[in-house]
Write a protein that holds these residues in place. Structure first.
Motif: not given
Length: 663
Positions: A604-623, A591-600
Motif C-alpha cells: 500500500f505505497p499511497k496509504l503508507y505516507k498518509i498513515a505515517f503522517k497521522y499515526l505520528t501525531i501525539v494525542g495529549t499535551s502531556v510532554p 504491536e507497533n502500528p508503524l512496524e506493521i505499516w513498514r511491512d505494508y
C-alpha cells in the motif's frame, strides 16, 4: 623423608646438563643452574598460554627489592640475601642459614627461596607486574592537561551530568564533589562555574544546529505547548515540544521554554509560536497538528498561527474535566471533603503519622522490597490525584480507623455506608484513570487510540453494576460528561483518520457511520492529492510539438477524454488499495502500528505516507506538562536567579538523547 617434589615447569624443558636446559616449545637453550627461576621466566614471557596452563588460579606475590632482606616464608630463623652472582652471570637467590639449635640437632633445613618460588608456582601464584614505562607515565600526565584526552572526556561528562541530573553549576565548588574528583582523578582540574556556563552555551549551539537541520527535513511534525507560571519568581513561560517519527520510532525534542513579558493574548502567543518555528527551521506546512489544552487564548493562537484544523485538544485534559464534572453531586463532594480532611490531619500531625508508619511497617517488612505506604493528598492541578487518594484511603481504612479512635480531636471517620460509596465510585473512575495512563506516552502511537479509548471507557462505565445511590449518580454524571465533551470526537478528522489507518483498530470502534464514512472519503481525497502532486507537469517541448501539429477542433474534447480516463483509472487504483487494506486482518493490540505499516509499505505505497503522517501525531499535551515538571526541578530556591534563556538551554539539553551529546 620422601622424594623432592618436581616443579610443573619441567614438562616444557629437556635437561641438557647440570646448567643448561632446552625448551620443548621454541628449542631455545636456557641456563638453569639447578633451579627453575629462569625456566619460569622464559615460559611467562615467551609462552604465555603454557604459563596460564600451569597457573589456572591467581594470587598475588610481592616483589622484593635488592636492598632489603627476604624473610623466610616459614618464619624460621633462616635469612636470605637478595641475590648472589653465580659464575655464569645468572642472578640466583641464596639462603643464609642461621645456627639455631634445631638445625644443629639435625632438624631439616627450610626450603630455599627458589624452592619456595617453585612450590608457590605450583600453588598458582601470579607473576610480578611490570612497571610502567616513562613514556606511558608522561602520556598519562599529558592526558590531564588542559587540552588532554582525559580532561576533555571528563569535562564532557561533567556537563552531561549537570544537564541530565538538574545539578547546579556550583556543584564544582562543593567540598564533597571536590573530594570525590580528587580521589577518582587526582590530576584533573575542576572548571569554574563561569567556565561551565560557557561550555553549556557552546554545547547548546552545536547540538541545536544539528537538531535544526534534522527538523528542517522532517515532513510531519506535531507540536505541543502550554503555559507555566513560576511562583518562585512570578514569571510565566510558554513551553513547546516537537514530536516526529523516523522509520518505526517516535522521537521527542524540547524546543525550549520562552519567557512571557506581556499579557497572554492570542496574538502575542501566536507570534511567539511562529518565531519559534522560524528559529528551529520548522516549515509551517510541515506542522501536522498542535496539541494544547482547552484554554481559549491558546486555542485562538493556534488558529491564527496554523489554522483551526491543525488544533487538537489534549485528551488527558478532557479526561480530567470529566472527573471534575462528577463532583457536581453534593453527597459525593462531601465524602471527598471528609477524606481530604482526614488525610490533611495525618499530614499535619507528627504523632498520627508516626502511629500510621508503625502500624504499616509490619506489612511493609513482610513483603520484600515494598516501599513505605503513605496517605496521598488530593491536588486540584494533578490529574487522578483524587482517585489515588481514595484508593489509598480504602487500602489503609482499618489502620486509620484505629488511630482516629485514639485521638478525640481527630476528624470523624467515614461511616460504613460512605466507605461503601467510595468503593463503588472507584469502580466508576477506574476507566478514566486507566485511559489517562494509556494516552500519556510519547514513545508510542497515541492519536489512533483516542476514539477506541472513548468507546471502551463508555462501555466499562455503563456496564458497571452499581447499587449505591450516590455512586449511581456519579456514574450517570460521568457518562453525561463523556458524551458532552467527547461525543463528537469521531468527527475530528485527524483522530478519525489515525484510528482507521491503525491496523489494530480500523473502523471497529466507530459508533457514528457518517463520521466513519467521512474519514474514509477524506483518506481517498488525500490519496488523490498525493497522486496528482507526484504527476510530472507537461513540458514546454511537448506543448510546442502539439502546437506544430495540424489544427483540430476536437483537441479540447480529446483532452477531456484523456483526463476522465486517468481520473477513473486512478480512482479505481485508490479504491482498490484502501479496500484491500480495510479487509486485511486486524493487528494485535501490543504491536507497533508503524512496524506493521513498514511491512505494508510495498503493498500500500499511497496509504503508507498518509498513515505515517497521522499515526505520528501525539494525542495529549502531556510532554509540555512534563517539561514544566522538569523546569520546577531546575528553577529551585538555590537557583532562583537563573535566566529564562539559560533555563531553556538546560531543558533542551536534558531532553537530548545521549547519542547526540558527543557530537
Amino acid at each position: 623423608m620422601g622424594p623432592k617434589k618436581k616443579s610443573s615447569v619441567w614438562q616444557f624443558f629437556n635437561k641438557i646438563d647440570d646448567k643448561k636446559t632446552k625448551c620443548k616449545l621454541c628449542h631455545k637453550e636456557i641456563k638453569s643452574a639447578g633451579n627453575t627461576t629462569n625456566l619460569i621466566g622464559h615460559i611467562r614471557n615467551v609462552h604465555k598460554a603454557a604459563y596460564l596452563e600451569i597457573q589456572p588460579k591467581q594470587t598475588t606475590f610481592n616483589a622484593v627489592t635488592t636492598t632489603d632482606e627476604i624473610s623466610n616464608p616459614l618464619d624460621l630463623d633462616t635469612k636470605v640475601t637478595p641475590y648472589n652472582k653465580m659464575d655464569d652471570g645468572v642472578l640466583q637467590f641464596q639462603p643464609v642459614p642461621s645456627c639455631s639449635g634445631s638445625q644443629r640437632s639435625g632438624a631439616p633445613l627450610p626450603k630455599t627461596v627458589n624452592e619456595t618460588i617453585d612450590s608457590d608456582l605450583d600453588e598458582n601464584v601470579t607473576p610480578l607486574k611490570r612497571q610502567r614505562t616513562i613514556q606511558a607515565a608522561f602520556k598519562d600526565i599529558s592526558s590531564y592537561s588542559e587540552s588532554g584526552v582525559k580532561t576533555r572526556k571528563l569535562n564532557n561528562c561533567l556537563l552531561f551530568m549537570i544537564c541530565k541530573d538538574h545539578q547546579p553549576f556550583s556543584i564544582v565548588e562543593n567540598e564533597g564533589f571536590k573530594t570525590l574528583m580528587k580521589t577518582v582523578a587526582p590530576q584533573y582540574k575542576l572548571p569554574s562555574r563561569t567556565t561551565l556556563r560557557r561550555w553549556l552555551d557552546d554545547k547548546y549551539e552545536v547540538i541545536s544546529e544539528t537538531i535544526k537541520k534534522m527538523l528542517s527535513s522532517i515532513e510531519d511534525i506535531t507540536l505541543t505547548t502550554d503555559i507555566w507560571s513560576d511562583t518562585l519568581n512570578m514569571k510565566s513561560f510558554l513551553g513547546i515540544t516537537a514530536h516526529f517519527g523516523i522509520d518505526i520510532e517516535l522521537y521527542s525534542v524540547t524546543l525550549g521554554v520562552y519567557e512571557l513579558d506581556e499579557r497572554h493574548t492570542s496574538d502575542y502567543l501566536s507570534e511567539i509560536l511562529l518565531k519559534v518555528c522560524q528559529d528551529w527551521k520548522i516549515d509551517q506546512e510541515n506542522v501536522t497538528a498542535v496539541v494544547t489544552d482547552n484554554a481559549a487564548n491558546i486555542v485562538k493562537a493556534i488558529e491564527l498561527a496554523f489554522g483551526r484544523r491543525k488544533h487538537i485538544p489534549c485528551f488527558a485534559h478532557t479526561l480530567n474535566l470529566v472527573a471534575e464534572g462528577t463532583m457536581i453531586c453534593i453527597e459525593w463532594r462531601n465524602i471527598v471533603s471528609k477524606v481530604k480532611s482526614i488525610v490533611t490531619w495525618f499530614k499535619q500531625s507528627c504523632i498520627a503519622s508516626d502511629e500510621l508508619r508503625k502500624a504499616t511497617a509490619a506489612a511493609t517488612e513482610s513483603s520484600a522490597g515494598a516501599a513505605e505506604v503513605k496517605l496521598i493528598q488530593s491536588v486540584d492541578t494533578r490529574w487522578n490525584s483524587t482517585y489515588y487518594m481514595l484508593q489509598r484511603f480504602l487500602e489503609l481504612r482499618s489502620v486509620i480507623n484505629d488511630i482516629l479512635f485514639r485521638h478525640p480531636r481527630a476528624p470523624a471517620m467515614l461511616s460504613a455506608s460512605e466507605i461503601s460509596t467510595v468503593s463503588s465510585v472507584i469502580m466508576v473512575l477506574r476507566p478514566l484513570e486507566a485511559a489517562t495512563k494509556e494516552i500519556s506516552g510519547d514513545k508510542y502511537c497515541t492519536s489512533s487510540k483516542i476514539i477506541p479509548l472513548v468507546r471502551c471507557m463508555l462501555s466499562k462505565i455503563t456496564s458497571a453494576v452499581i447499587e449505591d445511590p450516590v455512586a449511581k449518580e456519579v456514574q450517570k454524571l460521568a457518562i453525561n460528561e463523556i458524551n458532552k465533551r467527547m461525543g463528537s470526537i469521531e468527527h475530528v478528522n485527524a483522530l478519525a483518520i489515525a484510528s482507521i489507518l491503525d491496523p489494530r483498530f480500523k473502523r471497529m470502534h466507530f459508533n457514528d457511520p457518517i463520521a466513519c464514512s467521512n474519514a474514509v472519503t477524506k483518506i481517498k481525497d488525500l490519496m488523490k492529492k498525493n497522486l496528482h502532486s507526484n504527476e510530472e507537469p507537461e513540458s514546454d517541448s511537448d506543448k510546442s510539438d502539439k502546437n506544430e501539429e495540424a489544427f483540430s477542433l476536437w483537441t479540447d474534447h480529446h483532452k477531456l477524454v484523456h483526463r476522465n480516463w486517468k481520473i477513473n483509472k486512478s480512482e479505481d487504483v485508490l479504491s482498490d488499495e484502501l479496500s484491500v487494506y480495510l479487509r486485511t486482518p486486524v493487528g494485535r493490540l501490543k504491536e507497533n502500528p508503524l512496524e506493521i505499516w513498514r511491512d505494508y509499505k510495498i503493498q500500500f505505497p499511497k496509504l503508507y505516507k498518509i498513515a505515517f503522517k497521522y499515526l505520528t501525531i501525539v494525542g495529549t499535551s502531556v510532554p509540555s506538562e512534563r517539561l514544566f515538571s522538569q523546569a520546577g526541578l531546575v528553577m529551585t530556591e538555590q537557583r532562583n536567579r537563573l535566566k529564562g534563556k539559560r533555563l531553556s538551554k538546560l531543558l533542551f539539553l536534558h531532553s537530548i538523547d545521549k547519542k547526540y551529546w558527543n557530537m
